[in-house]
Write a protein that holds these residues in place. Structure first.
Motif, PDB file in Angstrom:
ATOM      1  N   GLY A  66      48.788  49.746  56.269  1.00 37.58           N
ATOM      2  CA  GLY A  66      49.409  50.406  55.123  1.00 37.58           C
ATOM      3  C   GLY A  66      49.207  49.591  53.848  1.00 37.58           C
ATOM      4  N   THR A  67      49.463  48.291  53.944  1.00 38.97           N
ATOM      5  CA  THR A  67      49.311  47.433  52.768  1.00 38.97           C
ATOM      6  C   THR A  67      47.868  47.454  52.291  1.00 38.97           C
ATOM      7  N   SER A  68      46.936  47.308  53.222  1.00 42.38           N
ATOM      8  CA  SER A  68      45.548  47.198  52.797  1.00 42.38           C
ATOM      9  C   SER A  68      45.068  48.516  52.218  1.00 42.38           C
ATOM     10  N   LEU A  69      45.600  49.626  52.736  1.00 42.10           N
ATOM     11  CA  LEU A  69      45.221  50.927  52.178  1.00 42.10           C
ATOM     12  C   LEU A  69      45.609  50.987  50.698  1.00 42.10           C
ATOM     13  N   ILE A  70      46.825  50.518  50.396  1.00 50.65           N
ATOM     14  CA  ILE A  70      47.297  50.573  49.004  1.00 50.65           C
ATOM     15  C   ILE A  70      46.497  49.604  48.127  1.00 50.65           C
ATOM     16  N   VAL A  71      46.282  48.391  48.633  1.00 55.16           N
ATOM     17  CA  VAL A  71      45.566  47.400  47.829  1.00 55.16           C
ATOM     18  C   VAL A  71      44.131  47.856  47.552  1.00 55.16           C
ATOM     19  N   THR A  72      43.473  48.402  48.584  1.00 53.81           N
ATOM     20  CA  THR A  72      42.099  48.864  48.394  1.00 53.81           C
ATOM     21  C   THR A  72      42.030  49.926  47.320  1.00 53.81           C
ATOM     22  N   ALA A  73      43.027  50.792  47.279  1.00 51.25           N
ATOM     23  CA  ALA A  73      42.963  51.918  46.364  1.00 51.25           C
ATOM     24  C   ALA A  73      43.354  51.530  44.942  1.00 51.25           C
ATOM     25  N   THR A  74      44.016  50.399  44.779  1.00 54.21           N
ATOM     26  CA  THR A  74      44.533  50.072  43.457  1.00 54.21           C
ATOM     27  C   THR A  74      43.492  49.294  42.652  1.00 54.21           C
ATOM     28  N   PRO A  75      43.208  49.740  41.432  1.00 57.02           N
ATOM     29  CA  PRO A  75      42.218  49.026  40.617  1.00 57.02           C
ATOM     30  C   PRO A  75      42.635  47.578  40.384  1.00 57.02           C
ATOM     31  N   ASP A  76      41.641  46.688  40.257  1.00 48.84           N
ATOM     32  CA  ASP A  76      41.924  45.270  40.049  1.00 48.84           C
ATOM     33  C   ASP A  76      42.829  45.033  38.851  1.00 48.84           C
ATOM     34  N   PHE A  77      42.607  45.798  37.775  1.00 44.25           N
ATOM     35  CA  PHE A  77      43.395  45.508  36.571  1.00 44.25           C
ATOM     36  C   PHE A  77      44.858  45.892  36.762  1.00 44.25           C
ATOM     37  N   VAL A  78      45.105  46.895  37.629  1.00 48.19           N
ATOM     38  CA  VAL A  78      46.487  47.265  37.908  1.00 48.19           C
ATOM     39  C   VAL A  78      47.167  46.167  38.710  1.00 48.19           C
ATOM     40  N   ILE A  79      46.479  45.712  39.778  1.00 51.89           N
ATOM     41  CA  ILE A  79      47.039  44.618  40.576  1.00 51.89           C
ATOM     42  C   ILE A  79      47.276  43.402  39.687  1.00 51.89           C
ATOM     43  N   GLY A  80      46.267  43.090  38.864  1.00 53.26           N
ATOM     44  CA  GLY A  80      46.381  41.933  37.980  1.00 53.26           C
ATOM     45  C   GLY A  80      47.564  42.051  37.044  1.00 53.26           C
ATOM     46  N   SER A  81      47.732  43.226  36.423  1.00 49.54           N
ATOM     47  CA  SER A  81      48.840  43.406  35.483  1.00 49.54           C
ATOM     48  C   SER A  81      50.169  43.231  36.198  1.00 49.54           C
ATOM     49  N   LEU A  82      50.274  43.784  37.400  1.00 49.93           N
ATOM     50  CA  LEU A  82      51.531  43.656  38.139  1.00 49.93           C
ATOM     51  C   LEU A  82      51.792  42.194  38.495  1.00 49.93           C
ATOM     52  N   VAL A  83      50.730  41.480  38.891  1.00 50.92           N
ATOM     53  CA  VAL A  83      50.906  40.062  39.229  1.00 50.92           C
ATOM     54  C   VAL A  83      51.358  39.283  37.997  1.00 50.92           C
ATOM     55  N   ILE A  84      50.754  39.596  36.855  1.00 48.25           N
ATOM     56  CA  ILE A  84      51.171  38.901  35.627  1.00 48.25           C
ATOM     57  C   ILE A  84      52.624  39.212  35.318  1.00 48.25           C
ATOM     58  N   ALA A  85      53.003  40.506  35.430  1.00 49.07           N
ATOM     59  CA  ALA A  85      54.377  40.882  35.140  1.00 49.07           C
ATOM     60  C   ALA A  85      55.327  40.151  36.071  1.00 49.07           C
ATOM     61  N   LEU A  86      54.897  39.991  37.329  1.00 47.77           N
ATOM     62  CA  LEU A  86      55.771  39.402  38.329  1.00 47.77           C
ATOM     63  C   LEU A  86      55.923  37.897  38.130  1.00 47.77           C
ATOM     64  N   PHE A  87      54.793  37.195  37.990  1.00 41.91           N
ATOM     65  CA  PHE A  87      54.857  35.731  37.970  1.00 41.91           C
ATOM     66  C   PHE A  87      54.676  35.116  36.585  1.00 41.91           C
ATOM     67  N   GLY A  88      54.160  35.880  35.642  1.00 39.60           N
ATOM     68  CA  GLY A  88      53.831  35.272  34.365  1.00 39.60           C
ATOM     69  C   GLY A  88      54.823  35.563  33.261  1.00 39.60           C
ATOM     70  N   THR A  89      55.283  36.821  33.179  1.00 34.16           N
ATOM     71  CA  THR A  89      56.025  37.155  31.968  1.00 34.16           C
ATOM     72  C   THR A  89      57.402  37.739  32.213  1.00 34.16           C
ATOM     73  N   VAL A  90      57.523  38.635  33.205  1.00 33.56           N
ATOM     74  CA  VAL A  90      58.753  39.409  33.245  1.00 33.56           C
ATOM     75  C   VAL A  90      59.767  38.875  34.262  1.00 33.56           C
ATOM     76  N   VAL A  91      59.359  38.765  35.548  1.00 29.84           N
ATOM     77  CA  VAL A  91      60.329  38.445  36.584  1.00 29.84           C
ATOM     78  C   VAL A  91      60.504  36.938  36.748  1.00 29.84           C
ATOM     79  N   PHE A  92      59.505  36.303  37.344  1.00 33.41           N
ATOM     80  CA  PHE A  92      59.567  34.831  37.426  1.00 33.41           C
ATOM     81  C   PHE A  92      58.555  34.282  36.450  1.00 33.41           C
ATOM     82  N   LYS A  93      58.996  33.513  35.493  1.00 35.86           N
ATOM     83  CA  LYS A  93      58.007  32.993  34.536  1.00 35.86           C
ATOM     84  C   LYS A  93      57.541  31.625  35.004  1.00 35.86           C
ATOM     85  N   VAL A  94      56.761  31.607  36.073  1.00 40.10           N
ATOM     86  CA  VAL A  94      56.368  30.320  36.647  1.00 40.10           C
ATOM     87  C   VAL A  94      54.913  29.967  36.362  1.00 40.10           C
ATOM     88  N   LEU A  95      54.104  30.925  36.017  1.00 36.05           N
ATOM     89  CA  LEU A  95      52.691  30.646  35.833  1.00 36.05           C
ATOM     90  C   LEU A  95      52.214  31.139  34.477  1.00 36.05           C
TER      91      LEU A  95
END
Lengths: 595, 291, 335
Positions: free
Chosen positions: C158-187
């Protein structure tokens, strides 16, 4: 105590349908039991279940398999593994896929044995020699794909024998082999079991094979044992109507017999029955057969059969003894042949596979071309039809030269010569109905459409005994035998003068093969000329008028079927005939040679 | 010739069955519903937008409230309106590119498999050359010189999908060519067109169906990524990919302006993938091929 | 004679890896190299046609519509656009082959100098990603295959199905939102590497782009590993190994692993090729100074020599990995 005692063995699919139903039998040490059945009878599932193993999607749901005093089915996984290692050997159907391509033969031979590789090597070498293989280190270092098919099968047998098991299970080990190799392997199996005092279960679809190796013969159908007994009891005086019918459908090299097929269609694995599983196809059926499932009852000769009318059947089966057919003789000499082939050479790239082949097909004649795998027989038929273009030689059809290449042939030639393929599952377009399949060539050759085409298609289908109500079915809804009939009907619809049949019966069960052979014989009686390619001498005897024996791309012998099979001249033909196994016939009087 | 034992598998079910069979799986149904839902959403969306998607009506990154449900984007435009209007280009361009790529690829693949010999070699060489350019690089190359016209993007993405499609269909068709019913059709001299359309094409509908789902996903991914890089739909028009890149600097202040359009793209492509993989699994289970 | 097949004959009849097979290998390599060269030549033609031979005035496209006639003439002369197409192509190709990619129109510096550091940065990022992806994919794929259809496998699918289908820039933006700017500002949300520094001096900048590349790569490759493992586990030789009573560990690692690994190796190579294409999006998103972000900048600045050089470079790298995959696949089959 018996060496092997199986009671009430039952295997079901995940959805609950039973594919092996209450199988019981016992074996003494050194005894070989032949387990015979047509496809879907559950015989291979039984073979695996004897090791406490079921394929994905199936489960052993009940029963006992006691080998050497241990009930395998009651063991915990780890103990079961140890028990398999010690007690049972398994010889797979196709060693080409069952040996690991990435591992050396030596490693695969020793890894299943107790003790270290070093301790086991002398034993391995000894066994390799008994199965007729080299035992030096160079051989042990080889990978499976560097061996021939026969050698791979010997390695698989050595692997099973080496650990000295109580029981060996053979799962159709000779199915892919030529008759000569098969004869050697069977001889070896019988010797090994006797010498080492091992009990063996030998699964096969071939009655002749089972009759050769088995001390006991057990017949399976629809997941049940229908008859069991000694070899003589079952093969010479069968008690169950199914066993009798199966024996009637086996062709023989010794005489030209009419083959009797079993009406109807074999049930799918897991089908459910109220009464007897064979009732729908049985010639002796009564009302009570359909009411409750019959039990396995002892017969007068000491075996057992699952039939309520055993004694009645036994008394009346002599009625089925057949008169040998006489081959159509005295074809008018000097008739122009339908097809003559002169000096045919054919090759694949740089490898030549056919050398200087010449033959004629007379009108209304069936020319059988027989050869083992690699003899070039299929290449020959592909050359004739134009699918294989890398050849030289002259073809004359109906007095006119026949261009070698398909694109140079006229529409008329393409219509006069028709081809039926070996594989019934691939010969029909899976996305077209039966009626469409037959109407496509009608439209192509004669421009027939609509009602006219349907009428002609119906006629062609009736000729092959396919009822018109099946016309709108898709091939996937038909059995193998029915598909092959439709393929023949499609060829007949073109109104051919020559029909080329390439191993058309080798993909079929023996009872279905009988019906297709009988059908082709009636077509021949209607005056159709035929080239029938096969590896099976018994089928040649059943259908051929003249025979061409092909070995390694060369014709080694040809002539009338009667004379070639009774008195073969060439050593190759003699060997082939000697290695072809026969089911012993019950009545010696009828095996008198005709003429 | 090794004797083939009678076997009932290997058989294929008739065509009417394929669709029905594929839709028995919950996964494919969910995928199809998601795909159709997103397509409907992108088509109806523009008519539901409360504001013009290009009108500046608030301060940049204005918070939600004041009639703006989700606030404003980097230039002060209504995020809701831009999301509602931002998918329609992706939808039509994605579908058009998929249709083009699948048709072209299937044609090349089938013709190569059928003709064999020199035609096969030539076509496959062309495919190899095309395969040397990843879709996105090829698109960037041409867009950089010609400019980001939408038709050009559709053509480029279609060409990007073609080589892979051609390879898959050639691979699927080659074993069919060796099947007896196709050989039979050749021996009686049926015209090539009949053989390709009636004998071969119906036998490769299963991989075709899976590939359509996959290619739709890839073309949407590709088009959205191009928009994100600035080579797709051009500002000030609303587009999901573009919105992610326009608003990514304000991620800390206004995360929804990035996350919602990103999620919209993802829903679309996940729908396509759900359908494709579900179909592949059903087909693998019922036809004995691997998933 | 076939009937009297003795042991010796049978051994001889068996196919052995003979000299014919070995001598075929150099021939195969030569043919592949030749078709490879032809393919690359076609690539160069496409790149040239797309950039210099497009209908319309290239100089105007580069300089914009407001350029003066002198500027246009000057540029035409600099780029040799006033010469006939064939000699333009010839000059371009011969200088590319000698490593001279021309000068950047934006900065005036040689393209090769500008790109050297960018190439190094991109290669470093990709190499680290591959080093992480390969063992992880093997582990994940193996676990999923062994626990096929159980909870672990299903949640993985299930996870890999979602990851495969999601464009890199979407995954990247979510990762940035999660760890860089919005939720945890650690990176750090962007991965700027100062010019002159090597990337691994700034490990914190590398974490997020690597995380995205590894996530995408592992989901792709581990699925192939899973499928080929499942194939092998269902093969008859594994079935025979079970029937022989071998322990599970031996079956998995001695019988299954070598056979399952083989088809995954060409797949790894294909994945490396796709990583190159994906790098454009990821480098742009994280503002990482590699050739992918250089391409986006060059297109924005209409920097023709830079565009030509980067795209040729990417196509060649992509092509090489694809070829490698093909060769590995062929070797596999012949084994």
């Amino acid at each position: 105590m018996k060496a092997v005692e199986v009671t009430g063995l039952t295997v079901a699919l995940d959805d609950g349908s039973v594919i092996v139903d209450d199988v019981s039998f016992g074996l003494e040490s050194g005894q070989v039991m032949g387990l015979v059945g047509e496809s879907g009878s559950g015989k291979s599932t039984v073979a695996l279940a004897l090791l406490g193993f079921a394929k994905r999607g199936a489960n052993i749901t009940g029963g006992k398999v006691v080998v050497g005093g241990v009930d395998l089915l009651a063991l915990a996984p780890n103990d079961l593994r140890e028990a398999r290692k010690k007690l049972i050997g398994f010889v797979p159907q196709d060693p080409a896929t069952a040996l690991n391509p990435a591992m050396r033969i030596g490693t695969q031979l020793t890894e299943g044995m107790l003790g270290t590789k070093k301790d086991n090597l002398p034993r391995i070498r000894e066994v390799l020699e008994t199965v007729g293989l080299p035992s030096d280190d160079a051989f042990l270092r080889r990978h499976p794909q560097e061996l021939s098919g026969g050698q791979q099968q010997r390695v698989a047998i050595a692997m099973a024998v080496a650990k000295g098991p109580e029981l060996i299970v053979f799962d159709e080990p000779t199915t892919g082999l030529d008759v000569s190799t098969q004869a050697r392997v069977l001889e070896m199996v019988a010797r090994l079991c006797a010498d080492n005092g091992m009990a063996a279960v030998f699964v096969s679809h071939d009655l002749a094979v089972v009759g050769t190796v088995g001390d006991l013969v057990t017949v399976m159908y629809a997941g049940q044992i229908l008859e069991t007994g000694s070899r003589e009891e079952v093969l010479l005086s069968a008690a169950h109507p199914y066993s009798i019918a199966l024996l009637e459908s086996v062709p023989s090299t010794r005489q030209r017999l009419p083959l009797v097929s079993i009406p109807g269609r074999a049930p799918a694995p897991g089908a459910e029955f109220e009464g007897c599983v064979f009732a729908d196809r049985c010639a002796f059926v009564e009302d009570r057969c359909r009411e409750s499932a019959p039990a396995l009852v002892a017969t007068s000769t000491g075996g057992a059969a699952r039939c309520v009318r055993v004694d009645h059947v036994r008394r009346n089966q002599t009625m089925l003894v057949k008169e040998p057919l006489h081959s159509a003789e005295g074809r008018a000499e000097g008739d122009a042949s339908v097809l003559s082939v002169r000096n045919l050479d054919a090759s694949y790239g740089r490898t030549q596979v056919l050398y200087d082949m010449s033959f004629d097909v007379a009108p209304g004649e069936c020319l059988a071309v027989v050869g083992e795998s690699g003899s070039g027989k299929t290449t020959m038929s592909r050359c004739l039809i134009g699918l294989h273009e890398d050849h030289s030689g002259t073809f004359v059809m109906d007095g006119k030269p026949l261009p070698p290449r398909l694109r140079d042939r006229s529409k008329e030639v393409k219509q006069r010569m028709q081809y039926v393929f070996q594989n019934p599952y691939g010969s029909l377009n899976p996305r077209e109905t039966v009626a469409t399949a037959v109407m496509v060539p009608l439209k192509h050759f004669y421009g027939d459409r609509g009602k006219a085409a349907r009428a002609k298609a119906q006629e062609a289908l009736e000729r092959v005994e396919i009822p018109w109500r099946l016309a709108d079915r898709y091939p996937a809804e038909l059995s193998g035998g029915q598909r092959q009939r439709v393929a023949i009907a499609r060829a007949l619809a073109c109104d051919p003068s020559l029909l080329i049949c390439d191993e058309v019966t080798s993909g079929l069960d023996v009872s279905v093969q009988a019906s297709v052979v009988e059908l082709l014989r009636t077509l021949q009686d209607d005056g159709l000329s035929m080239i029938f390619i096969t590896h099976n001498l018994a089928v040649v005897r059943s259908i051929g008028d003249r025979v061409v024996v092909l070995s390694q791309g060369r014709v080694v012998e040809s002539g009338a079927v009667e004379s070639v099979l009774i008195d073969p001249q060439h050593p190759y033909t003699r060997g082939l005939l000697a290695d072809t196994l026969e089911v012993d016939r019950p009545d010696p009087e009828t095996s008198d040679l005709p003429g | 010739m090794i004797r083939t034992r009678p076997r009932e598998q290997g058989a294929q079910a008739p065509p009417s069955n394929l669709t029905r069979r594929v839709l028995t799986s919950r996964q494919t149904r969910l995928g199809l519903i998601m795909l159709l839902g997103m397509i409907l959403f992108t088509i109806v969306g523009p008519f539901l937008a409360p504001h013009s998607p290009t009108a500046v009506i608030a301060k940049p990154y204005a918070s939600p409230g004041d009639g703006l449900l989700l606030g404003a984007d980097s230039l002060g435009r209504d995020i809701v309106s831009r999301i509602l209007s931002g998918g329609v280009n992706l939808t039509w361009m994605g579908i058009a590119a998929t249709a083009g790529g699948v048709t072209l690829g299937t044609t090349i693949g089938l013709v190569a498999a059928f003709a064999g010999g020199i035609v096969d070699t030539l076509l496959m060489r062309v495919v190899d050359v095309l395969l040397t350019f990843p879709t996105i690089i090829m698109a960037i190359l041409f867009v950089s010189m010609v400019g980001p016209s939408r038709i050009l993007l559709v053509i480029l993405v279609a060409i990007g999908l073609t080589p892979g499609m051609a390879r898959v269909m050639r691979g699927a068709a080659r074993p069919v060519m060796r099947r007896e019913h196709v050989m039979w059709a050749r021996t009686i001299g049926l015209p090539s067109r009949h053989i390709l359309m009636r004998e071969v094409l119906p036998s490769v509908t299963s991989p075709l169906m899976v590939e359509i789902g996959l290619r739709l996903m890839w073309s949407v991914v590709g088009l959205a990524s191009l928009s994100f890089l600035g080579f797709g739909v051009q500002p000030p028009a609303a587009d999901w990919g573009l919105m992610v890149s326009e608003n990514k600097d304000g991620l800390a202040i206004q995360p929804l302006a990035v996350i919602i359009p990103a999620a919209c793209v993802a829903l679309f492509t996940i729908g396509g993938n759900l359908f494709a993989e579900g179909a592949a699994r059903v087909i693998g289970r019922t036809e004995g091929a691997r998933s | 004679m076939a009937i009297e097949t003795t042991t010796d004959n049978a051994v001889k009849a068996a196919p052995t890896p003979g000299p014919s097979q070995r001598s075929a290998l150099p021939w195969l390599i030569a043919r592949r190299a030749l078709t490879g060269l032809v393919t690359l030549w076609c690539v160069s033609v496409i790149v040239f046609v797309a950039t210099q031979a497009m209908p319309g005035d290239v100089a105007h496209i580069i300089l914009g519509p407001s350029a003066s006639a002198e500027q246009v003439a000057q540029l035409n002369q600099n780029l040799g656009l006033d010469q006939p197409l064939l000699s333009q192509y010839w000059n371009w190709l011969s200088s590319v082959l000698t490593g001279d990619m021309g000068d950047s129109l934006v900065s005036g510096q040689p393209v090769s100098e500008l790109l050297a550091e960018r190439i190094f940065n991109s290669a470093t990022l990709t190499a680290i990603a591959m080093v992480l992806i390969l063992p992880l994919s093997l582990l994940v794929g193996l676990l999923a295959a062994v626990f096929r259809d159980r909870l672990l496998d299903r949640s993985y699918l299930g996870t890999s199905l979602i990851v495969t289908a999601t464009p890199d820039f979407v995954i990247g933006s979510l990762v940035i939102a999660l760890f860089g700017t919005v939720v945890f500002k650690v990176l750090p949300p962007v991965s700027l590497i100062p010019p002159g520094d090597v990337p691994w001096e700034h490990p914190r900048q590398l974490v997020m782009p690597l995380a995205v590349m590894v996530l995408v790569g592992v989901t792709y490759l581990s699925r192939l590993v899973r499928v080929s493992f499942i194939d092998v586990l269902e093969s008859e030789y594994v079935q025979l190994a079970i029937i022989k009573g071998l322990p599970m560990r031996r079956i998995l690692f001695r019988h299954a692993l070598p056979n399952a690994l083989a088809p995954s190796i060409p797949a790894a190579s294909i994945m490396a090729a796709f990583t190159i294409a994906g790098s454009v999006v990821i480098e742009y998103l994280f503002a990482y100074p590699g050739i992918g972000s250089a391409l986006v900048d060059a297109v924005a600045g209409h920097d023709l020599p830079m565009i030509q050089a980067i795209i040729m470079l990417m196509a060649v790298a992509f092509f090489c990995f694809n070829q490698l995959a093909d060769v590995l696949g062929t070797l596999n089959k012949s084994r």
